[in-house]
Design a protein around this motif. Structure first.
Motif, mmCIF file in Angstrom:
data_model
loop_
_atom_site.group_PDB
_atom_site.id
_atom_site.type_symbol
_atom_site.label_atom_id
_atom_site.label_comp_id
_atom_site.label_asym_id
_atom_site.label_seq_id
_atom_site.Cartn_x
_atom_site.Cartn_y
_atom_site.Cartn_z
ATOM 1 N N VAL A 243 0.878 -1.176 0.000
ATOM 2 C CA VAL A 243 0.000 0.000 0.000
ATOM 3 C C VAL A 243 0.912 1.223 0.000
ATOM 4 N N ILE A 244 0.489 2.256 -0.715
ATOM 5 C CA ILE A 244 1.294 3.483 -0.699
ATOM 6 C C ILE A 244 0.525 4.560 0.063
ATOM 7 N N VAL A 245 1.164 5.102 1.081
ATOM 8 C CA VAL A 245 0.570 6.229 1.804
ATOM 9 C C VAL A 245 1.318 7.483 1.349
ATOM 10 N N ALA A 246 0.609 8.359 0.643
ATOM 11 C CA ALA A 246 1.247 9.558 0.089
ATOM 12 C C ALA A 246 0.809 10.776 0.882
ATOM 13 N N VAL A 247 1.770 11.421 1.532
ATOM 14 C CA VAL A 247 1.453 12.625 2.298
ATOM 15 C C VAL A 247 1.671 13.823 1.379
ATOM 16 N N VAL A 248 0.592 14.480 1.044
ATOM 17 C CA VAL A 248 0.664 15.585 0.075
ATOM 18 C C VAL A 248 -0.075 16.800 0.637
ATOM 19 N N GLY A 249 0.222 17.971 0.092
ATOM 20 C CA GLY A 249 -0.495 19.155 0.564
ATOM 21 C C GLY A 249 0.303 20.423 0.424
ATOM 22 N N GLU A 250 0.187 21.266 1.466
ATOM 23 C CA GLU A 250 0.796 22.589 1.412
ATOM 24 C C GLU A 250 1.858 22.736 2.498
ATOM 25 N N LEU A 251 2.864 23.539 2.178
ATOM 26 C CA LEU A 251 3.798 23.958 3.220
ATOM 27 C C LEU A 251 3.083 24.967 4.106
ATOM 28 N N VAL A 252 3.498 25.026 5.354
ATOM 29 C CA VAL A 252 2.897 26.008 6.260
ATOM 30 C C VAL A 252 3.013 27.411 5.658
ATOM 31 N N SER A 253 4.138 27.697 5.010
ATOM 32 C CA SER A 253 4.354 29.041 4.459
ATOM 33 C C SER A 253 3.381 29.372 3.322
ATOM 34 N N MET A 254 2.656 28.384 2.831
ATOM 35 C CA MET A 254 1.670 28.646 1.775
ATOM 36 C C MET A 254 0.309 29.000 2.365
ATOM 37 N N THR A 255 0.238 29.055 3.697
ATOM 38 C CA THR A 255 -1.033 29.326 4.371
ATOM 39 C C THR A 255 -0.848 30.468 5.359
ATOM 40 N N GLY A 256 -1.934 30.998 5.870
ATOM 41 C CA GLY A 256 -1.842 32.073 6.861
ATOM 42 C C GLY A 256 -1.844 33.448 6.212
ATOM 43 N N GLU A 257 -1.316 34.425 6.951
ATOM 44 C CA GLU A 257 -1.368 35.807 6.464
ATOM 45 C C GLU A 257 -0.537 35.971 5.199
ATOM 46 N N ALA A 258 -1.020 36.811 4.311
ATOM 47 C CA ALA A 258 -0.321 37.135 3.060
ATOM 48 C C ALA A 258 -0.019 35.870 2.257
ATOM 49 N N ALA A 259 -0.922 34.906 2.285
ATOM 50 C CA ALA A 259 -0.703 33.649 1.563
ATOM 51 C C ALA A 259 -1.949 33.292 0.745
ATOM 52 N N SER A 260 -2.538 34.304 0.122
ATOM 53 C CA SER A 260 -3.684 34.025 -0.761
ATOM 54 C C SER A 260 -3.178 33.330 -2.009
ATOM 55 N N LYS A 261 -4.035 32.490 -2.593
ATOM 56 C CA LYS A 261 -3.624 31.766 -3.799
ATOM 57 C C LYS A 261 -4.746 31.770 -4.832
ATOM 58 N N ALA A 262 -4.356 31.904 -6.083
ATOM 59 C CA ALA A 262 -5.343 31.846 -7.158
ATOM 60 C C ALA A 262 -5.583 30.401 -7.581
ATOM 61 N N ASP A 263 -4.585 29.563 -7.371
ATOM 62 C CA ASP A 263 -4.714 28.150 -7.718
ATOM 63 C C ASP A 263 -4.655 27.362 -6.411
ATOM 64 N N ILE A 264 -5.740 26.687 -6.092
ATOM 65 C CA ILE A 264 -5.753 25.970 -4.803
ATOM 66 C C ILE A 264 -5.768 24.453 -5.001
ATOM 67 N N SER A 265 -5.219 24.026 -6.124
ATOM 68 C CA SER A 265 -5.025 22.582 -6.266
ATOM 69 C C SER A 265 -3.694 22.226 -5.594
ATOM 70 N N LEU A 266 -3.372 20.942 -5.535
ATOM 71 C CA LEU A 266 -2.135 20.536 -4.868
ATOM 72 C C LEU A 266 -0.943 21.239 -5.509
ATOM 73 N N PRO A 267 -0.145 21.949 -4.725
ATOM 74 C CA PRO A 267 0.966 22.687 -5.337
ATOM 75 C C PRO A 267 2.098 21.779 -5.828
ATOM 76 N N GLY A 268 2.930 22.346 -6.681
ATOM 77 C CA GLY A 268 4.078 21.612 -7.224
ATOM 78 C C GLY A 268 3.605 20.500 -8.137
ATOM 79 N N GLU A 269 4.339 19.403 -8.084
ATOM 80 C CA GLU A 269 3.995 18.282 -8.976
ATOM 81 C C GLU A 269 3.352 17.131 -8.211
#
Ligand code: BGC
Length: 732
Positions: free
Chosen positions: A477-503
């Motif tokens: 079984v593969i457990v893949a931990v994916v998502g956002e870095l903390v720095s991509m969230t919080g104040e001054a971290a608005s995003k136009a694309d909210i799909s999984l970042p990177g690849e």
């Protein structure tokens, strides 16, 4: 804030004795100024943390050795009333100057952003709110209060209670979601937790409700952006959490950066004076957000700093965070009769009341013993962090019951996020130790899992093909931990694309192509657009940023020791283009449907991906026999909930109502209550919930609260989309 007669008298006599400068001093919140000691300008250092060039830990180390100005002389001269700080030795030293060397001996208020825990970091608010458990919200706040107070911090810039409906806004991570009812329950519980344990002055702090108000409605989810809304929307949705939390006794409120219908909230007489002080009856004081008063010049509402300061005080602002504008300009404003001294007396009285209520006049210092009490996290705190983390996890999908996994299963653990303890913490936490943080990889190790770790790639971008191949070959079984870095969230971290970042989507594609079962564990600070993932990945666990115990909580859920019970406090869109999207929207003349000329998107329909309140379990629940009874002052709704699966589980029964016809268009559903029930397999609970008639009305633009007779639909169910409904005719 109850004060004794003597305390009230002391405040009055101090105010009488104070010079104008000393009054202004109390209205001044300073932060420790960084004046050098490193190679790049401070602003660049901040950017380096933001873009990941240096880690939070490295930043912390640099800050420890940086040259700092603690404003000792200004404190001695009574020019500073409050300070942002988290060092108990310094706090004691500065308090001593304030108490023993300033003319009037008024202690400092020491404030800090303690948003979701201090040393023990709990789940970010959007995650914790999903536990739908006010007792838990209260407990984590109480623990945070004790920990921070042990270090001399007596004022938390929390709770953050912005109703937020746009996942593009980075600050959705900091608040308890989109629903005014849930946000209100969260707000009240946090105030109780922070403020109500008076068994010792070491047990409570002053709360600061933020950001007042409607900051979460910033246009297009772009931070600091303008907000525009009808007064009725403001009264029905954005003000209620603040009103309730003020009535719960919140000691202070922070004004938000945004303008609301053209008036910045830092200088907004209507929101600050008319609503907060005169209508809600705030006992404590209002502070600006950092630099907020100066920004009124940028907004174009004040021509210079002096005018901004004057507007702020006249609107009801009591304390300035960080600009020094009050210190520089208020004296002249008073001389020129642009600001009355009585407005300043009011501000000072409010501030002194909070200091008095905190016990700072009698007890300004922290003892040696106290300040080290939480250096090693006590067992009780770790257990609470684990409980909160487990209760916040949301099972989004579990095809063919892939989860829970068996301990013997050979797992390939994938994703750089899995092995980065710093990333479990979430936005706005600053007092934790890296040794206390448990990554998902460490959590699996503690659980004795049979796994091998392959980083493969993560939100930073870049994939390692060789590692992907190894992971695919070795794991069952593969457990893949994916998502956002903390720095991509919080104040001054608005995003136009909210799909999984990177690849990371590509990473999932590559893993899925192997044919091996894949479990995605998400670490993120906002609702992500996961339509593709929902369509392709067989099991998805929403892990958010769960705090210090994240890894242990995830392992416990993966192996079925904990049956997930968290629910979404925010709607998840299919795509960013649906934002803002929330369940309790007003109905349209053409409600979204399959037919073309209705309120929908050609390419994304009208439904979100996951509705508010959604979350699966390792068992299933069925609802039967909804009945709604009318009593003179309330409705009583009853439903039978049965655990129809094979393991014990906890269901969050949600009560919604809809006012079918009203004089103002009403939301298609409104949450009015919730109740958690834990049931054994086959067990049925009769869930009874009350809906007071006083809760069934709404405000119009003039803030008249209207209770209008007519048909109401009452829903009881598992989330905002799924439930039983009964219509009742209600008279008030
Ligand atoms: C944030 C506030 C925070 C303040 C002090 C501001 O930038 O908007 O939420 O409390 O800084 O750190």
């Amino acid at each position: 804030m109850m004060l004794s007669k003597q305390q009230e008298a002391k405040i009055q006599s101090l105010i009488k004795e104070m010079t104008l400068e000393e009054k202004i001093g109390q209205m001044n919140l300073a932060s420790v100024s960084i004046v050098g000691g490193f190679d790049v300008p401070f602003e660049e250092l901040i950017e380096m943390v933001g873009d990941g060039r240096i880690s939070n830990e490295e930043f912390g180390k640099i800050m420890q050795s940086a040259e700092q100005d603690f404003h000792e002389d200004e404190i001695r001269e009574g020019k500073i009333g409050a300070l942002m700080l988290q060092d108990p030795i310094k706090a004691n030293k500065l308090q001593k100057i304030a108490v023993e060397e300033s003319r009037l001996g008024i202690p400092l208020l020491i404030g800090l952003d303690v948003i979701h825990g201090f040393k023990t970091v709990y789940p970010i608010a959007i995650a914790e709110a999903g536990a739908f458990e006010p007792e838990l919200f209260e407990k984590t706040a109480r623990m945070a209060a004790k920990e921070s107070r042990s270090k001399g911090v007596t004022w938390h810039f929390a709770p953050m209670i912005d109703v937020a409906r746009d996942a593009r806004w980075g600050r959705v991570s900091e608040g308890p979601g989109e629903d005014p009812f849930l946000v209100t329950e969260f707000a009240k519980a946090k105030v109780r937790g922070l403020q109500n344990d008076h068994t010792s002055t070491e047990h409570y702090v002053a709360a600061c409700l933020k950001h007042y108000v409607a900051y979460g409605a910033c246009e297009a989810g772009r931070d600091y952006n303008t907000t525009s809304m009808s007064r009725s929307l403001l009264h029905n949705t954005y003000l209620p959490p603040f009103e309730a939390a003020v009535k719960e006794g919140a000691a202070s409120v922070m004004a938000s950066f945004n303008d609301l219908n053209g008036i910045p909230c830092s200088v907004n007489q209507f929101t600050l004076r008319t609503m907060l002080k005169e209508t809600f009856d705030l006992d404590g004081f209002v502070v600006s957000d950092a630099n907020g008063i100066r920004e009124c010049v940028n907004h174009g509402i004040a021509s210079d700093d002096a005018e901004a300061g004057q507007q702020a005080v006249n609107a009801g602002m009591d304390m300035d965070m960080g600009t020094g504008i009050f210190s520089k300009h208020l004296k002249d404003c008073v001389k020129a009769e642009k600001v009355s001294e009585s407005a300043m007396d009011e501000a000072v009285e409010r501030i002194l009341r909070v200091k008095m209520w905190l016990g700072l006049f009698d007890n300004p210092y922290v003892s040696e013993e106290t300040m080290h009490r939480y250096d090693v996290l006590p067992k009780e705190n770790i257990e609470l962090a684990l409980e909160a983390a487990k209760k916040s996890i949301v099972l989004l999908k579990n095809e063919n019951e892939i989860l829970p996994l068996k301990k013997e299963t050979k797992i390939s653990l994938v994703g750089t996020l899995a092995d980065n303890p710093e990333e479990v913490i979430g936005a706005w936490a600053m007092s934790w130790n890296i040794e206390d943080c448990v990554s998902v990889k460490q959590g699996l190790e503690h659980a004795g899992a049979n796994f091998t770790y392959y980083p493969c790639g993560g939100p930073e971008g870049g994939l390692n093909e060789a590692e992907i191949q190894d992971a695919i070959r070795e794991g069952d079984v593969i457990v893949a931990v994916v998502g956002e870095l903390v720095s991509m969230t919080g104040e001054a971290a608005s995003k136009a694309d909210i799909s999984l970042p990177g690849e990371q989507r590509k990473l999932l594609e590559r893993l899925l192509a192997s044919g091996k079962p894949v479990v995605a564990v998400l670490m993120n600070g906002r609702p992500l657009a996961l339509e593709w993932e929902q369509g392709h990945v067989p099991a998805i666990l929403e892990g958010w940023h769960l705090g210090v115990q994240m890894g242990n909580a995830i392992a416990s859920v993966l192996f079925g020791e904990t049956n997930p019970s968290g629910r979404l406090a925010s709607t998840f869109p299919k795509a960013a283009g649906q934002c803002p999207i929330y369940y309790n929207h007003p109905n349209t003349g053409r409600p979204g449907s399959k037919s073309k000329f209705t309120s929908r998107y050609l390419d994304a329909g009208f439904e979100p991906l996951y509705p508010f309140g959604y979350g699966l379990s390792y068992t299933t629940f069925s609802y039967r026999d909804l009945s709604v009874k009318e009593e003179p002052d309330r409705l009583i709704a009853t439903v039978n909930v049965t655990n129809t699966g094979t393991v014990e589980g906890t269901e969050t029964v949600q009560l919604y109502m809809r006012d079918v016809t009203a004089s103002i268009v009403r939301p298609i559903k409104e949450l009015k209550g919730f109740q958690k029930v834990t049931l054994k397999p086959g067990e049925t609970a009769k869930v009874v919930m009350e809906l007071a008639k006083s809760q069934m009305g709404f405000y119009d633009d003039e803030r008249n609260y209207r209770l209008e007779d007519g048909i109401f639909q009452i829903f009881m169910g598992a989330n905002a989309r799924k439930g039983m409904m009964q219509e009742v005719e209600v008279t008030f």
